[in-house]
Motif scaffolding. Structure first.
Motif, PDB file in Angstrom:
ATOM      1  N   MET A   1       0.838  -1.199   0.000  1.00  0.00           N
ATOM      2  CA  MET A   1       0.000   0.000   0.000  1.00  0.00           C
ATOM      3  C   MET A   1       0.875   1.252   0.000  1.00  0.00           C
ATOM      4  N   TRP A   2       0.257   2.393  -0.279  1.00  0.00           N
ATOM      5  CA  TRP A   2       0.916   3.689  -0.233  1.00  0.00           C
ATOM      6  C   TRP A   2       0.496   4.397   1.047  1.00  0.00           C
ATOM      7  N   VAL A   3       1.489   4.802   1.847  1.00  0.00           N
ATOM      8  CA  VAL A   3       1.229   5.552   3.073  1.00  0.00           C
ATOM      9  C   VAL A   3       1.773   6.963   2.865  1.00  0.00           C
ATOM     10  N   PRO A   4       0.892   7.955   2.707  1.00  0.00           N
ATOM     11  CA  PRO A   4       1.362   9.311   2.414  1.00  0.00           C
ATOM     12  C   PRO A   4       1.964   9.985   3.634  1.00  0.00           C
ATOM     13  N   ASP A   5       2.892  10.916   3.360  1.00  0.00           N
ATOM     14  CA  ASP A   5       3.428  11.738   4.436  1.00  0.00           C
ATOM     15  C   ASP A   5       2.395  12.743   4.938  1.00  0.00           C
TER      16      ASP A   5
END
Length: 527
Positions: A385-389
């Motif tokens: 998955m993509w975990v945004p800052d």
């Protein structure tokens, strides 16, 4: 945390809220006999505002069909609840839609709506839509609350009976969905969102609690589906434009509103199963050589680097993070297409790969890989998955768009040689005493510039490790007469049992020949 159980996981999901989403007392009957509720204005902008409003309110669990009865609708009983094809939504359009019944593994009501222009009407549940015999346990359910749990998108009627042709898109259970690949199989799943998978304690699984459907005018046009996501920690609005190609391509937009602080909010998540492969297999655990829906995480970074990370079935839950800015894509892939490597009738060699293609500016964040121990193929134990800052606490708002490809391979393959196998054995040289705590690695690469190497040119293996020392390092052509098939061989001596992060690629002079192989090695005391 235990691995995801693809059959029993869904009965553990937390309840999700819903709302009265159709207006007007008037009801209608569709041409195919479906009962419809009153008409109410609908648009994606309305849905996004509705999700924002829900996030600002206390979470409320929706009603459920009788839990005592639903708990008895097991795998076999659910398989007998066939949706009658004459009641398919958009039955005479390009891609008919059938609804799925609640059961032990997806026990919650999901509301369905048919869009007509600027209005939408709820499709009202009726048990006569399904093949519910008098002796079936589901016959004891009342008509309210609705027993709809999800839906299938079918091939055009010209391709065959709805009962005999497999659907090409499925949305069923929590926010899970999947598409069929180019080789005619389904396998791994996607989710609308992932909230701290692999963390200590039970994971939260928000639900798609309502769907709205726009038909495709022709087979070359997309089926458009809108979804409302709701759970104790988050609410969100989603739009799916789903194209039936050689596989399936979905253009996805999401507008997400957390209602509380979330440790790790995962966007565009993919969920798969990896038990074992040629890399590492416990002795006599199974008769098959390999069992997995995916064998690696593929990354195409914002800087343009191509990375292949073979999957592990670790002894404990592991979370790996790959820092990036505006990634070009990532996916869970099934690269091994050789039937002889599986020898199984469930067609693991034909399972699709799923590739996330970011649309627009994703900014800074990490692609996160979660690997959870499993001892069987019934468990989904892999998540990427993509975990945004960007902040994702209470009151924040996240907008994201991406294209999800369900294909046999990555949609934009690179020109470099690819990693096609990772093998391990005891270190040292044959015929000599084997050193303790030394592991031998054989990393195979195929294609790209490797096919065009001049005679006598030997590629160089570029190696790095987070700890330990390399020895006995060399490269050689794999003796199988396949052009461009090379392997790097090296020994790694390392103390202790903490994970080791390895990196390898092949080059000739200043020319990079292959993608980058990354691997997380878990030493064992006897290695």
């Amino acid at each position: 945390m235990p691995a995801f159980d693809r059959r029993s996981l869904l009965q553990l999901l937390l309840a999700a809220g819903t709302a009265r989403l159709v207006g007007g007392p008037a009801s209608a009957m569709a041409a195919n006999g479906l009962k419809l509720g009153g008409a109410a204005p609908f648009s994606y902008e309305w849905l996004k505002q509705h999700a924002r409003d829900l996030a600002g309110q206390p979470y409320q669990e929706p009603p459920r069909p009788d839990p005592g009865i639903v708990a008895k609708i097991d795998y076999d009983a659910h398989g007998k609840l066939r949706y009658r094809k004459e009641f398919a939504l958009h039955r005479d359009d390009a891609f008919p839609i059938s609804f799925q019944h609640v059961g032990m593994f997806f026990p919650k009501t999901v509301r369905m709506h048919a869009i007509d222009g600027a209005n939408a009407r709820e499709v009202l549940y009726d048990p006569t839509y399904f093949t519910v015999g008098q002796d079936h346990v589901a016959a004891g359910l009342s008509e309210q609350p609705s027993a709809f749990a999800g839906f299938w998108v079918h091939e055009p009627a010209r391709k065959g009976d709805l009962d005999k042709v497999e659907p090409w898109a499925t949305f069923l259970g929590a926010s899970y969905f999947r598409g069929v690949g180019e080789l005619g199989q389904v396998g791994l799943s996607a989710r609308g969102i992932a909230l701290a998978p692999g963390a200590p304690g039970p994971e939260e699984f928000p639900d798609f609690v309502s769907y709205w459907f726009e038909p495709a005018g022709t087979e070359s046009e997309p089926v458009t589906v809108y979804a409302l996501l709701h759970g104790p920690s988050v609410a969100g609005a989603y739009r799916f434009k789903m194209h039936r190609t050689s596989g399936v391509v979905m253009d996805i937009e999401a507008s997400v509103h957390p209602r509380k602080s979330i440790e790790r909010l995962g966007l565009a998540p993919l969920t798969s199963m990896y038990w074992f492969s040629e890399t590492a297999k416990p002795s006599m655990v199974d008769w098959r050589p390999e069992v997995h829906d995916s064998d690696g995480l593929a990354l195409w970074t914002g800087a343009g680097e191509r990375i292949w990370r073979p999957l592990n079935n670790p002894g404990r839950t592991m979370i790996s993070s790959f820092l990036d800015e505006n990634p070009r894509g990532f996916g869970l892939s099934q690269r091994d297409r050789n039937f002889d490597h599986y020898l199984d009738g469930v067609k693991y060699d034909k399972r699709p790969s799923a590739w996330v293609e970011p649309l627009g500016d994703w900014g800074k964040g990490v692609v996160q890989l979660v690997e959870i121990p499993t001892d069987d193929e019934i468990h989904d134990n892999i998540c990427a998955m993509w975990v945004p800052d960007a902040p994702h606490g209470a009151g924040s708002h996240i907008e994201i768009a991406y294209r999800l490809h369900w294909l046999a391979d990555e949609p934009y393959p690179g020109e470099l040689g690819r990693c096609v196998a990772t093998r391990m054995g005891n270190g040292g040289q044959p015929g000599q005493p084997r050193p303790k705590a030394v592991r031998k690695f054989m990393v195979e690469f195929l294609g790209g510039p490797l096919k065009d190497l001049p005679m006598g040119v030997l590629p160089e293996a570029i190696l790095t490790t987070s700890r330990g020392e390399f020895s006995y390092t060399f490269t050689e052509a794999v003796p199988d007469d396949v052009p461009g098939h090379w392997r790097a061989q090296f020994d790694l001596a390392v103390d202790g049992d903490e994970p080791v992060n390895l990196r390898c690629y092949l080059r000739s002079g200043d020319t990079v020949l292959t993608e980058t192989w990354l691997y997380q090695y878990h030493p064992t005391p006897t290695a």
